[in-house]
Enzyme design. Structure first.
Site, PDB file in Angstrom:
ATOM      1  N   ARG A   1      -8.532  -0.349   4.834  1.00  0.00           N
ATOM      2  CA  ARG A   1      -7.665   0.596   4.290  1.00  0.00           C
ATOM      3  C   ARG A   1      -6.247   0.136   3.992  1.00  0.00           C
ATOM      4  O   ARG A   1      -5.552   0.431   2.961  1.00  0.00           O
ATOM      5  CB  ARG A   1      -7.402   1.867   5.253  1.00  0.00           C
ATOM      6  CG  ARG A   1      -8.657   2.713   5.626  1.00  0.00           C
ATOM      7  CD  ARG A   1      -8.323   3.760   6.147  1.00  0.00           C
ATOM      8  NE  ARG A   1      -7.105   4.450   5.556  1.00  0.00           N
ATOM      9  CZ  ARG A   1      -6.372   5.332   6.274  1.00  0.00           C
ATOM     10  NH1 ARG A   1      -6.606   5.719   7.477  1.00  0.00           N
ATOM     11  NH2 ARG A   1      -5.198   5.969   5.682  1.00  0.00           N
TER      12      ARG A   1
ATOM     13  N   ASP B   1       4.875   0.632  12.017  1.00  0.00           N
ATOM     14  CA  ASP B   1       3.678   0.157  11.577  1.00  0.00           C
ATOM     15  C   ASP B   1       3.674  -1.255  11.890  1.00  0.00           C
ATOM     16  O   ASP B   1       2.548  -1.783  11.411  1.00  0.00           O
ATOM     17  CB  ASP B   1       3.674   0.175   9.912  1.00  0.00           C
ATOM     18  CG  ASP B   1       3.252   1.564   9.374  1.00  0.00           C
ATOM     19  OD1 ASP B   1       3.064   2.287  10.237  1.00  0.00           O
ATOM     20  OD2 ASP B   1       3.468   1.624   8.186  1.00  0.00           O
TER      21      ASP B   1
ATOM     22  N   ARG C   1       0.999  14.760  13.104  1.00  0.00           N
ATOM     23  CA  ARG C   1       1.411  14.691  11.952  1.00  0.00           C
ATOM     24  C   ARG C   1       1.469  15.523  10.901  1.00  0.00           C
ATOM     25  O   ARG C   1       0.751  15.745   9.934  1.00  0.00           O
ATOM     26  CB  ARG C   1       0.603  13.392  11.225  1.00  0.00           C
ATOM     27  CG  ARG C   1       1.000  12.022  11.813  1.00  0.00           C
ATOM     28  CD  ARG C   1       0.092  10.958  11.251  1.00  0.00           C
ATOM     29  NE  ARG C   1       0.992  10.199  10.215  1.00  0.00           N
ATOM     30  CZ  ARG C   1       0.469   9.098   9.508  1.00  0.00           C
ATOM     31  NH1 ARG C   1      -0.534   8.584   9.882  1.00  0.00           N
ATOM     32  NH2 ARG C   1       1.271   8.683   8.532  1.00  0.00           N
TER      33      ARG C   1
ATOM     34  N   LYS D   1       0.851  -1.030   0.037  1.00  0.00           N
ATOM     35  CA  LYS D   1       0.042  -0.003   0.000  1.00  0.00           C
ATOM     36  C   LYS D   1       0.725   1.273   0.036  1.00  0.00           C
ATOM     37  O   LYS D   1       0.610   2.374  -0.600  1.00  0.00           O
ATOM     38  CB  LYS D   1      -0.995   0.018   1.185  1.00  0.00           C
ATOM     39  CG  LYS D   1      -1.743   1.314   1.706  1.00  0.00           C
ATOM     40  CD  LYS D   1      -2.421   1.167   2.854  1.00  0.00           C
ATOM     41  CE  LYS D   1      -1.975   1.797   4.166  1.00  0.00           C
ATOM     42  NZ  LYS D   1      -1.560   3.020   4.259  1.00  0.00           N
ATOM     43  N   ASN D   2       1.958   1.430   0.708  1.00  0.00           N
ATOM     44  CA  ASN D   2       2.621   2.543   0.982  1.00  0.00           C
ATOM     45  C   ASN D   2       3.573   2.714  -0.160  1.00  0.00           C
ATOM     46  O   ASN D   2       4.019   3.907  -0.277  1.00  0.00           O
ATOM     47  CB  ASN D   2       3.329   2.481   2.285  1.00  0.00           C
ATOM     48  CG  ASN D   2       2.348   2.894   3.608  1.00  0.00           C
ATOM     49  OD1 ASN D   2       1.207   2.920   3.240  1.00  0.00           O
ATOM     50  ND2 ASN D   2       2.939   2.620   4.838  1.00  0.00           N
TER      51      ASN D   2
HETATM   52  C1  UD1 Z   1       4.683   7.073   6.201  1.00  0.00           C
HETATM   53  C2  UD1 Z   1       3.688   5.627   6.068  1.00  0.00           C
HETATM   54  C3  UD1 Z   1       3.225   5.312   7.512  1.00  0.00           C
HETATM   55  C4  UD1 Z   1       4.475   4.918   8.464  1.00  0.00           C
HETATM   56  C5  UD1 Z   1       5.259   6.166   8.402  1.00  0.00           C
HETATM   57  C6  UD1 Z   1       6.632   6.034   9.077  1.00  0.00           C
HETATM   58  C7  UD1 Z   1       2.686   6.035   3.957  1.00  0.00           C
HETATM   59  C8  UD1 Z   1       1.617   6.348   2.883  1.00  0.00           C
HETATM   60  N1  UD1 Z   1       2.570   5.946   5.284  1.00  0.00           N
HETATM   61  O1  UD1 Z   1       3.798   8.083   6.498  1.00  0.00           O
HETATM   62  O2  UD1 Z   1       2.419   4.105   7.408  1.00  0.00           O
HETATM   63  O3  UD1 Z   1       3.767   4.820   9.716  1.00  0.00           O
HETATM   64  O4  UD1 Z   1       5.603   6.489   7.110  1.00  0.00           O
HETATM   65  O5  UD1 Z   1       7.222   4.992   8.586  1.00  0.00           O
HETATM   66  O6  UD1 Z   1       3.679   5.679   3.392  1.00  0.00           O
HETATM   67  N2  UD1 Z   1       6.729  14.714  10.168  1.00  0.00           N
HETATM   68  C9  UD1 Z   1       7.028  16.273  10.454  1.00  0.00           C
HETATM   69  N3  UD1 Z   1       6.820  17.076   9.483  1.00  0.00           N
HETATM   70  C10 UD1 Z   1       6.515  16.524   8.162  1.00  0.00           C
HETATM   71  C11 UD1 Z   1       6.536  15.286   8.069  1.00  0.00           C
HETATM   72  C12 UD1 Z   1       6.457  14.219   9.147  1.00  0.00           C
HETATM   73  O7  UD1 Z   1       6.933  16.576  11.546  1.00  0.00           O
HETATM   74  O8  UD1 Z   1       6.583  17.532   7.335  1.00  0.00           O
HETATM   75  C13 UD1 Z   1       6.800  13.652  11.413  1.00  0.00           C
HETATM   76  C14 UD1 Z   1       5.709  12.810  11.789  1.00  0.00           C
HETATM   77  O9  UD1 Z   1       4.830  13.406  12.479  1.00  0.00           O
HETATM   78  C15 UD1 Z   1       6.127  11.632  12.172  1.00  0.00           C
HETATM   79  C16 UD1 Z   1       7.666  11.663  11.576  1.00  0.00           C
HETATM   80  O10 UD1 Z   1       7.828  12.724  11.087  1.00  0.00           O
HETATM   81  O11 UD1 Z   1       6.511  11.860  13.613  1.00  0.00           O
HETATM   82  C17 UD1 Z   1       7.564  10.499  10.445  1.00  0.00           C
HETATM   83  O12 UD1 Z   1       6.630  10.706   9.758  1.00  0.00           O
HETATM   84  P1  UD1 Z   1       6.583  10.473   8.081  1.00  0.00           P
HETATM   85  O13 UD1 Z   1       7.853   9.387   7.803  1.00  0.00           O
HETATM   86  O14 UD1 Z   1       6.353  11.576   7.131  1.00  0.00           O
HETATM   87  O15 UD1 Z   1       5.331   9.480   7.836  1.00  0.00           O
HETATM   88  P2  UD1 Z   1       4.180   9.592   6.650  1.00  0.00           P
HETATM   89  O16 UD1 Z   1       5.087   9.679   5.400  1.00  0.00           O
HETATM   90  O17 UD1 Z   1       3.117  10.138   6.890  1.00  0.00           O
END
Ligand code: UD1
Length: 436
Positions: free
Chosen positions: A415, A318, A130, A22-23
């Site tokens: 999902r 995850d 997030r 999915k990701n």
């Molecule tokens: C992706 C995955 C999700 C997984 C996560 C971490 C997808 C669709 N989802 O989510 O399943 O749990 O990676 O492996 O691929 N953060 C910030 N600012 C930003 C972006 C992120 O502070 O602009 C923080 C987030 O709140 C979190 C951390 O960085 O604490 C990691 O998040 P991120 O790797 O961005 O997760 P996603 O890409 O949303």
């Protein structure tokens, strides 16, 4: 609303086909917006999140058609043809984005291709605040002008995105993916430092290169992208879902059974397979995937272990909820520390209602295992969870529990897990979906 009923205590035995990730699929779908030619994506999982993303892409003007399935049955994945000949709308509305955070992945492609985008802020979600600040700062470093107004990210780059260096202050999968896509069409060289190394990021980079992008350093933490004027057609198969595979590995372990995960790749699962090995779970590579099982008689059951989540190649956040379910029936205590999301222990009170012994102190949960798999100390209960991985951890606990577990809010499972109840019942689990 659908529910899932599980009658626990049956060891799983058999083969489970692993779907496309999915990701990986979500950013690959978003990448179709970067080109006016056709992107064919194979091995797509059949999931609610994929439907949400295709709905969003259609709304931007992409023409999408099903191109059939692989011979041999649905489990080999769906094939979609996507063609964004023209972008008819650069707005990603709140109504779609609120359903799925990964919708924000259209920001980079829209901005790079059209010079503007208006994308709703995804807002908070069950597992934490997030934010998307790193996506925004990164695009600004490539020359975009971005404002937040009325809950929307309004981004402009009328003369196109420029080369530049982006140093991510912390590892973000989504920000790395958004920047990779945007940088592919930038003028000049873009360097992404402290980039996420998750295999799903590598999958996206490989597909972009097939479309004509020039990305180097794939799978490392520094990505170098020489921008090109346009991207073309490609045909690409999504990699297998390492989180789904590990979830079913844990299902085998928690029930004291043995399953073969068809299509699972050990290379992308090293941290979790090492953790399972340490917990006394047998893991073996086979010709078609991975065999996972527990040899309860000879070696004792599953042992308690300590786990700390971390960006890839560390133990994935995850899988934190799922390993906690396993530790609830292990022999001995386990310490589970969550370092990625601040609010990702929502499964704890539900697992405790099923008899698990868990104490949480800030980002660490101490789990005192009930002594062994196969029904030990957990008992069935009506439960529900507020996110995908938490929900599946309750399914796992249900498989190991005496009596009946009713999992509510099944839409979370839909999902991210394709045909979950079918895959588990084919291995002997007593699990059914009840439609109301
Ligand atoms: C992706 C995955 C999700 C997984 C996560 C971490 C997808 C669709 N989802 O989510 O399943 O749990 O990676 O492996 O691929 N953060 C910030 N600012 C930003 C972006 C992120 O502070 O602009 C923080 C987030 O709140 C979190 C951390 O960085 O604490 C990691 O998040 P991120 O790797 O961005 O997760 P996603 O890409 O949303």
């Amino acid at each position: 609303m659908d529910k899932i009923r599980i009658r626990g205590g049956r060891p799983l035995r058999g083969k489970i086909p692993i779907s496309g990730a999915k990701n990986a699929a979500l950013p690959l779908l978003a990448a179709s917006l970067l080109s006016d030619e056709t992107l064919v994506l194979r091995n797509l999982p059949h999931l609610a999140d994929i439907a949400t993303m295709t709905h969003l892409l259609a709304q931007h003007g992409a023409e999408i058609s099903m191109a059939g399935e692989h011979p041999g049955g649905g489990h080999m994945g769906h094939v979609l043809k996507l063609r964004a000949r023209e972008i008819t709308s650069t707005e990603a509305p709140y109504d779609i984005v609120r359903k799925m955070r990964a919708s924000v992945l259209v920001l980079g492609p829209l901005l790079a291709r059209c010079g503007r985008a208006r994308v709703s802020l995804p807002g908070g979600c069950a597992i934490g605040t997030r934010p998307v600040d790193m996506h925004i700062r990164g695009l600004e470093a490539l020359g975009a002008e971005i404002e937040l107004d009325d809950g929307y990210i309004i981004a402009e780059a009328p003369h196109g995105l420029q080369g530049g260096v982006v140093v991510f202050p912390r590892v973000s999968v989504g920000a790395t993916e958004n920047l990779l896509m945007a940088a592919s069409l930038a003028k000049g060289e873009v360097v992404l430092e402290n980039a996420a190394r998750e295999p799903e990021v590598g999958d996206l980079a490989n597909c972009l290169n097939r479309m004509g992008a020039r990305i180097e350093g794939i799978d490392g933490d520094t990505l170098r992208i020489q921008g090109v004027d346009r991207l073309g057609a490609a045909d690409y198969a999504v990699l297998p879902d390492r989180i789904e595979a590990a979830t079913y590995a844990i299902a085998a372990a928690i029930t004291g059974g043995e399953v073969e995960l068809i299509g699972a790749q050990t290379e992308t699962m090293e941290a979790v397979l090492a953790a399972l090995g340490e917990a006394n779970v047998n893991v073996q590579r086979t010709e078609c995937g991975i065999r996972v099982g527990v040899d309860a008689g000879a070696k004792g059951g599953v042992r308690g272990i300590d786990v700390t989540t971390a960006p890839y190649p560390g133990f994935p956040t995850d899988l934190q909820a799922q390993i906690m379910a396993l530790m609830s029936v292990a022999d001995g205590a386990a310490m589970i520390t969550e370092t990625i999301f601040e609010n990702r222990f929502q499964h704890v009170p539900e697992l405790m209602r099923m008899g698990a012994d868990i104490a949480v102190k800030s980002a660490t949960a101490v789990v005192r295992g009930s002594g062994g798999p196969g029904g030990g100390g957990l008992h069935g209960a009506p439960v529900m969870a507020t996110d995908l991985r938490a929900s599946v951890s309750l399914v796992l606990a249900g498989l190991a529990s005496a009596g009946e577990t009713m999992v509510n809010r099944v839409y979370h499972l839909d999902r991210g897990y394709e045909r979950l109840e079918e895959k588990l019942s084919a291995c002997g689990a007593d699990i059914v979906r009840l439609t109301e």
